[in-house]
Design an enzyme around this catalytic site. Structure first.
Site, PDB file in Angstrom:
ATOM      1  N   CYS A  91      -4.814  -0.852  -6.308  1.00 39.84           N
ATOM      2  CA  CYS A  91      -3.711  -0.034  -6.098  1.00 39.84           C
ATOM      3  C   CYS A  91      -4.105   1.298  -6.882  1.00 39.84           C
ATOM      4  O   CYS A  91      -3.805   2.710  -6.617  1.00 39.84           O
ATOM      5  CB  CYS A  91      -2.383  -0.192  -6.383  1.00 39.84           C
ATOM      6  SG  CYS A  91      -1.493  -1.622  -5.284  1.00 39.84           S
TER       7      CYS A  91
ATOM      8  N   HIS B  74       1.902  -4.065   1.535  1.00 41.83           N
ATOM      9  CA  HIS B  74       0.576  -3.390   1.761  1.00 41.83           C
ATOM     10  C   HIS B  74      -0.578  -4.478   2.123  1.00 41.83           C
ATOM     11  O   HIS B  74      -0.584  -5.635   1.518  1.00 41.83           O
ATOM     12  CB  HIS B  74       0.048  -2.557   0.677  1.00 41.83           C
ATOM     13  CG  HIS B  74       0.579  -1.449   0.848  1.00 41.83           C
ATOM     14  ND1 HIS B  74       0.801  -0.418  -0.294  1.00 41.83           N
ATOM     15  CD2 HIS B  74       0.892  -0.437   1.622  1.00 41.83           C
ATOM     16  CE1 HIS B  74       1.172   0.673   0.068  1.00 41.83           C
ATOM     17  NE2 HIS B  74       1.405   0.770   1.043  1.00 41.83           N
TER      18      HIS B  74
END
Length: 268
Positions: free
Chosen positions: A261, A165
């Site tokens: 996150c 990511h």
């Protein structure tokens, strides 16, 4: 004076490691759930102690990755582009996130046509929406985001599966001044050239700090909340005028995520 922010977080009540991507994600190593919750609560309390507002998203049984709230949507100027997850284990999370936003006064909430994993692969600056691709989000999601937000999207190719990511390889330190921190080796040569052109004065992270998920950080423009193991970033951040706030999230690291996150920013 730093800007106060509004964040969305989801407690790790049902958290477990369900699949493996990186060395620290080993389903054979059990998660210490009480410790994971205590570490999450410590981060939440630190946000609040520094003046930020934290909203809570209720966890859903059977969706253990909901603790990674950043992946559920991207919010800019109160408009919400929902997520469409790449892996079936997380698909149902997208509906829960959209329902939360609609129930909390966000009027423009869109279900995307193409795969994007929210702020996992989208990072917001004053001028651009930086967009990762290569492992999770579809390149087609970039045009979709540009049309929805009316903001130029800069596509960045991730080439190392350890940084699956964008938020594992790049952190926006100050969106207004467009100050960023990133790990060059996570990106393709062309994307490194783009980053160098857009952000010539960016801070660069080495591999040891990147592998500690040191770039999976949250900044309010002054305080930078980051994993405590990313010690090599503390001095460069202080030299630039930021205050590092080390956080222990060792249990959540087992699921492949850290400070960013578990934190979605609710931009008004």
């Amino acid at each position: 004076m730093y800007a106060t922010r509004r964040y969305l977080m989801c407690p790790p009540v049902h958290f477990r490691v369900t699949y493996s991507i990186n060395p620290w994600m080993d389903p054979a190593k059990p998660v210490d759930l009480p410790l994971a919750l205590a570490q999450w609560e410590a981060l939440r309390d630190r946000y609040r102690a520094l003046g930020h507002t934290v909203e809570l998203l209720d966890p859903v049984p059977g969706l253990p990755d909901m603790v990674y709230a950043a992946n559920g949507a991207t919010v800019i100027e109160g408009r919400v582009l929902g997520a469409r997850f790449a892996h079936p284990e997380r698909a149902a999370e997208a509906r829960a996130h959209r329902a939360w936003y609609r129930a909390h006064g966000f009027g423009d909430v869109t279900e995307p046509a193409h795969i994007n994993e929210g702020e996992g692969d989208f990072a917001v600056t004053a001028s651009w929406l930086l967009a990762g691709r290569g492992f999770r989000s579809s390149p087609l999601s970039h045009g979709e985001a540009q049309e929805f937000f009316g903001r130029p999207v800069i596509g960045l190719d991730l080439v190392d599966p350890r940084y699956y990511h964008l938020d594992t390889a790049l952190c926006v330190l100050d969106p207004d001044t467009e100050d960023v921190l990133y790990h060059p080796a996570a990106f393709s040569p062309g994307s490194r050239a783009v980053l160098a052109r857009l952000f010539p004065d960016a801070l660069l992270a080495d591999e040891s700090d990147a592998l500690a998920l040191g770039l999976n950080a949250v900044s309010d423009g002054h305080h930078v909340f980051l994993p405590e193991a990313a010690t090599g970033l503390f001095a460069p951040l202080r030299a630039r005028g930021y205050e590092p706030v080390p956080v222990a999230l060792t249990e959540l690291l087992k699921g492949g995520g850290s400070v960013k996150c578990v934190t979605a920013e609710l931009r008004p």
